[in-house]
Design an enzyme around this catalytic site. Structure first.
Site, PDB file in Angstrom:
ATOM      1  N   ASP A 191     -12.783  51.971  27.126  1.00  0.00           N
ATOM      2  CA  ASP A 191     -13.150  50.573  27.371  1.00  0.00           C
ATOM      3  C   ASP A 191     -12.146  49.905  28.310  1.00  0.00           C
ATOM      4  O   ASP A 191     -10.962  50.263  28.336  1.00  0.00           O
ATOM      5  CB  ASP A 191     -13.210  49.829  26.021  1.00  0.00           C
ATOM      6  CG  ASP A 191     -13.991  48.530  26.123  1.00  0.00           C
ATOM      7  OD1 ASP A 191     -14.699  48.326  27.134  1.00  0.00           O
ATOM      8  OD2 ASP A 191     -13.887  47.716  25.191  1.00  0.00           O
ATOM      9  N   GLY A 192     -12.642  48.926  29.069  1.00  0.00           N
ATOM     10  CA  GLY A 192     -11.758  48.100  29.895  1.00  0.00           C
ATOM     11  C   GLY A 192     -11.858  48.343  31.393  1.00  0.00           C
ATOM     12  O   GLY A 192     -11.051  47.789  32.147  1.00  0.00           O
ATOM     13  N   ARG A 197     -16.574  45.207  39.475  1.00  0.00           N
ATOM     14  CA  ARG A 197     -16.532  46.052  38.276  1.00  0.00           C
ATOM     15  C   ARG A 197     -16.728  47.531  38.609  1.00  0.00           C
ATOM     16  O   ARG A 197     -16.160  48.406  37.968  1.00  0.00           O
ATOM     17  CB  ARG A 197     -17.603  45.607  37.270  1.00  0.00           C
ATOM     18  CG  ARG A 197     -17.310  44.253  36.625  1.00  0.00           C
ATOM     19  CD  ARG A 197     -18.458  43.825  35.708  1.00  0.00           C
ATOM     20  NE  ARG A 197     -18.673  44.774  34.629  1.00  0.00           N
ATOM     21  CZ  ARG A 197     -18.003  44.762  33.470  1.00  0.00           C
ATOM     22  NH1 ARG A 197     -17.088  43.840  33.242  1.00  0.00           N
ATOM     23  NH2 ARG A 197     -18.262  45.663  32.545  1.00  0.00           N
ATOM     24  N   HIS A 235     -15.149  51.225  37.208  1.00  0.00           N
ATOM     25  CA  HIS A 235     -15.868  52.403  36.704  1.00  0.00           C
ATOM     26  C   HIS A 235     -15.492  53.660  37.500  1.00  0.00           C
ATOM     27  O   HIS A 235     -15.349  54.742  36.938  1.00  0.00           O
ATOM     28  CB  HIS A 235     -17.378  52.164  36.758  1.00  0.00           C
ATOM     29  CG  HIS A 235     -17.844  51.079  35.810  1.00  0.00           C
ATOM     30  ND1 HIS A 235     -17.437  51.018  34.507  1.00  0.00           N
ATOM     31  CD2 HIS A 235     -18.667  50.016  35.995  1.00  0.00           C
ATOM     32  CE1 HIS A 235     -17.996  49.959  33.912  1.00  0.00           C
ATOM     33  NE2 HIS A 235     -18.743  49.334  34.797  1.00  0.00           N
ATOM     34  N   ARG A 290     -26.945  45.603  30.247  1.00  0.00           N
ATOM     35  CA  ARG A 290     -26.117  45.107  31.353  1.00  0.00           C
ATOM     36  C   ARG A 290     -26.969  44.927  32.621  1.00  0.00           C
ATOM     37  O   ARG A 290     -28.069  45.470  32.699  1.00  0.00           O
ATOM     38  CB  ARG A 290     -24.966  46.090  31.631  1.00  0.00           C
ATOM     39  CG  ARG A 290     -23.980  46.116  30.488  1.00  0.00           C
ATOM     40  CD  ARG A 290     -22.711  46.841  30.874  1.00  0.00           C
ATOM     41  NE  ARG A 290     -21.779  46.837  29.761  1.00  0.00           N
ATOM     42  CZ  ARG A 290     -20.507  47.161  29.835  1.00  0.00           C
ATOM     43  NH1 ARG A 290     -20.000  47.535  31.003  1.00  0.00           N
ATOM     44  NH2 ARG A 290     -19.733  47.131  28.780  1.00  0.00           N
ATOM     45  N   LEU A 326     -13.040  74.064  25.380  1.00  0.00           N
ATOM     46  CA  LEU A 326     -13.225  72.667  24.968  1.00  0.00           C
ATOM     47  C   LEU A 326     -14.706  72.322  25.001  1.00  0.00           C
ATOM     48  O   LEU A 326     -15.381  72.567  26.001  1.00  0.00           O
ATOM     49  CB  LEU A 326     -12.473  71.735  25.935  1.00  0.00           C
ATOM     50  CG  LEU A 326     -12.721  70.237  25.745  1.00  0.00           C
ATOM     51  CD1 LEU A 326     -12.016  69.719  24.495  1.00  0.00           C
ATOM     52  CD2 LEU A 326     -12.247  69.448  26.966  1.00  0.00           C
ATOM     53  N   ARG A 328      -9.383  53.867  20.954  1.00  0.00           N
ATOM     54  CA  ARG A 328     -10.100  52.879  21.761  1.00  0.00           C
ATOM     55  C   ARG A 328      -9.095  52.185  22.674  1.00  0.00           C
ATOM     56  O   ARG A 328      -8.064  51.684  22.211  1.00  0.00           O
ATOM     57  CB  ARG A 328     -10.825  51.835  20.915  1.00  0.00           C
ATOM     58  CG  ARG A 328     -11.611  50.862  21.819  1.00  0.00           C
ATOM     59  CD  ARG A 328     -12.492  49.894  21.083  1.00  0.00           C
ATOM     60  NE  ARG A 328     -13.311  49.139  22.046  1.00  0.00           N
ATOM     61  CZ  ARG A 328     -14.536  48.693  21.826  1.00  0.00           C
ATOM     62  NH1 ARG A 328     -15.101  48.921  20.659  1.00  0.00           N
ATOM     63  NH2 ARG A 328     -15.205  48.026  22.746  1.00  0.00           N
TER      64      ARG A 328
HETATM   65  C1  IPE Z   1     -18.301  50.363  24.086  1.00  0.00           C
HETATM   66  O1  IPE Z   1     -17.784  49.451  25.002  1.00  0.00           O
HETATM   67  C2  IPE Z   1     -19.223  51.316  24.792  1.00  0.00           C
HETATM   68  C3  IPE Z   1     -18.584  52.253  25.713  1.00  0.00           C
HETATM   69  C4  IPE Z   1     -17.294  52.390  25.894  1.00  0.00           C
HETATM   70  C5  IPE Z   1     -19.482  53.100  26.440  1.00  0.00           C
HETATM   71  P1  IPE Z   1     -18.449  48.024  25.240  1.00  0.00           P
HETATM   72  O2  IPE Z   1     -17.639  47.335  26.263  1.00  0.00           O
HETATM   73  O3  IPE Z   1     -19.895  48.186  25.519  1.00  0.00           O
HETATM   74  O4  IPE Z   1     -18.291  47.358  23.796  1.00  0.00           O
HETATM   75  P2  IPE Z   1     -18.230  45.828  23.365  1.00  0.00           P
HETATM   76  O5  IPE Z   1     -19.412  45.153  23.984  1.00  0.00           O
HETATM   77  O6  IPE Z   1     -16.951  45.273  23.885  1.00  0.00           O
HETATM   78  O7  IPE Z   1     -18.256  45.857  21.879  1.00  0.00           O
HETATM   79  C1  IPE Z   2     -16.117  50.642  29.622  1.00  0.00           C
HETATM   80  O1  IPE Z   2     -15.635  49.578  30.348  1.00  0.00           O
HETATM   81  C2  IPE Z   2     -17.233  51.396  30.316  1.00  0.00           C
HETATM   82  C3  IPE Z   2     -18.569  51.153  29.715  1.00  0.00           C
HETATM   83  C4  IPE Z   2     -18.819  50.426  28.655  1.00  0.00           C
HETATM   84  C5  IPE Z   2     -19.692  51.791  30.383  1.00  0.00           C
HETATM   85  P1  IPE Z   2     -16.376  48.182  30.364  1.00  0.00           P
HETATM   86  O2  IPE Z   2     -17.390  48.189  31.455  1.00  0.00           O
HETATM   87  O3  IPE Z   2     -16.905  47.828  29.018  1.00  0.00           O
HETATM   88  O4  IPE Z   2     -15.169  47.227  30.743  1.00  0.00           O
HETATM   89  P2  IPE Z   2     -14.854  45.807  30.141  1.00  0.00           P
HETATM   90  O5  IPE Z   2     -14.808  45.954  28.647  1.00  0.00           O
HETATM   91  O6  IPE Z   2     -15.947  44.897  30.588  1.00  0.00           O
HETATM   92  O7  IPE Z   2     -13.519  45.449  30.713  1.00  0.00           O
HETATM   93 MG    MG Z   3     -16.133  46.865  27.426  1.00  0.00          MG
END
Ligand code: IPE
Ligand code: IPE
Ligand code: MG
Length: 254
Positions: A19-20, A32, A36, A70, A130, A187
Site C-alpha cells: 500500500d501507498g 499516481r 504504481h 477506482r 518460491l 502492510r
Molecule cells: C488494499 O489497499 C488493496 C491492495 C493493496 C491491493 P487499498 O489502498 O485498496 O486499501 P484501503 O482502501 O486503504 O483500505
Molecule cells: C497500493 O497503493 C496499490 C493498490 C491498491 C493497487 P495505493 O494505490 O492504494 O496507494 P495509496 O494508498 O492511495 O497511497
Molecule cells: Mg491504498
C-alpha cells in the site's frame, strides 16, 4: 517456563498488503501512475529477496475487489502494469524457480489478462523455490462466499452431510487451497487495517505494520520485518509452557 526456547516456527508463507503507491507519487508531485510503476520495481526486488531468504510462499495483494471502484484510467493502468510485469519477469521466474499462482475472482478480469495469467501459471508450474501468489480482483469476503457456495453444492448433491463440513473442507474450498496459512502479514504505508485480505487465512498470522510507502519498501525493510517476526512468540491459543514444549505449532486448518 522460559518462553525464550519457544522460537518462532520457520516462516513459510509471507503475505504483503502493498500500500501507498499513490501517496508516494503525490508527495513528489507525480501522477499516481508513477507510484504504481515504482511499486512494480519494488515487487521485483521483494520477490528476489524472498527467493534469497528461502521463503517458500509469498502472497502479494495487488488488486482488491474494491479497487474495481477506482477511476477507470487507474484500473487500466494497473492491468497494463500487470501484463508488463508478467512479460518482463517471465524468464527470471523460470530461472529462479518461481511458480506463479493467482487467487481472486478471475471472472471479472479481462480476457487478455486472464489468458496472460493462465499462460504464466502454466509456464511456471514446475517452479520449486518460491510460490508467488498474486491476489488479483481479490476480496476475502468474496472468496469465502464462493467457497461457501462450492460446499453448499456438495451438500446439495449428497456428496457430504452438512454436519460433516469442517474447517479443512472450508480451507480446501478457498482459492488458497493447498497453501499454508500466512505466518506473517506485512502492510506498508502506515495503515492499520486488513482491507478484506485473506480473512480466513490470517487467523493466526503475526501482523507487522510499517510506515514506509510500498515504493520505498526494499530488501532492507523486508529483512527488518523478518527479524521482528523471529522475536515473536506464537501461541495459537495455548500457554507459553505448552508452546515451549513444541505443542500446537500448527498454523493451518487444512
Ligand atoms: C488494499 O489497499 C488493496 C491492495 C493493496 C491491493 P487499498 O489502498 O485498496 O486499501 P484501503 O482502501 O486503504 O483500505
Ligand atoms: C497500493 O497503493 C496499490 C493498490 C491498491 C493497487 P495505493 O494505490 O492504494 O496507494 P495509496 O494508498 O492511495 O497511497
Ligand atoms: Mg491504498
Amino acid at each position: 517456563m522460559s518462553n525464550t526456547t519457544n522460537v518462532a516456527a520457520p516462516l513459510q508463507h509471507l503475505a504483503i498488503i502493498m500500500d501507498g503507491n499513490g501517496r508516494w507519487a503525490e508527495e513528489r508531485g507525480l501522477p499516481r501512475v508513477a507510484g504504481h510503476q515504482q511499486g512494480v520495481r519494488t515487487v521485483v526486488e521483494i520477490v528476489n529477496e524472498c527467493v534469497r531468504q528461502q521463503i517458500s510462499c509469498l502472497t502479494l495483494f495487488a488488486f482488491s475487489s474494491e479497487n474495481w471502484g477506482r477511476p477507470e484510467s487507474e484500473v487500466e493502468t494497473l492491468m497494463s502494469l500487470l501484463l508488463e510485469f508478467l512479460a518482463s519477469q517471465r524468464q527470471r521466474m523460470l530461472d529462479d524457480g518461481v511458480r506463479l499462482r493467482v487467487i481472486g475472482d478471475r471472472a471479472r478480469l479481462s480476457a487478455t489478462v486472464r489468458s496472460a495469467l493462465n499462460v504464466a501459471e502454466e509456464e511456471t508450474r514446475d517452479g520449486g523455490c518460491l510460490t508467488l501468489v498474486l491476489a488479483l480482483s481479490y476480496g476475502g469476503r468474496d472468496e469465502i462466499v464462493r467457497a461457501a457456495r462450492q460446499i453448499a453444492r456438495r451438500v446439495a448433491s449428497g456428496e457430504i452431510a452438512a454436519e460433516d463440513v469442517d474447517a479443512a473442507d472450508m480451507a480446501s474450498a478457498l482459492d488458497t487451497a493447498g497453501l499454508p496459512d500466512p505466518d506473517l502479514l506485512i502492510r506498508t504505508s502506515g495503515e492499520l487495517r486488513i482491507s478484506n485480505f485473506l480473512l480466513w487465512q490470517l487467523a493466526y498470522a503475526e501482523l507487522y505494520f510499517v510506515d514506509a510507502f510500498w515504493p520505498d519498501f526494499g530488501p532492507v525493510e523486508l529483512r527488518q520485518a523478518l527479524d521482528d517476526y523471529r522475536q515473536r512468540r506464537r501461541r495459537f491459543g495455548l500457554t507459553a509452557e505448552q508452546t515451549a514444549a513444541g505443542e500446537g505449532l500448527s498454523n493451518s486448518a487444512s
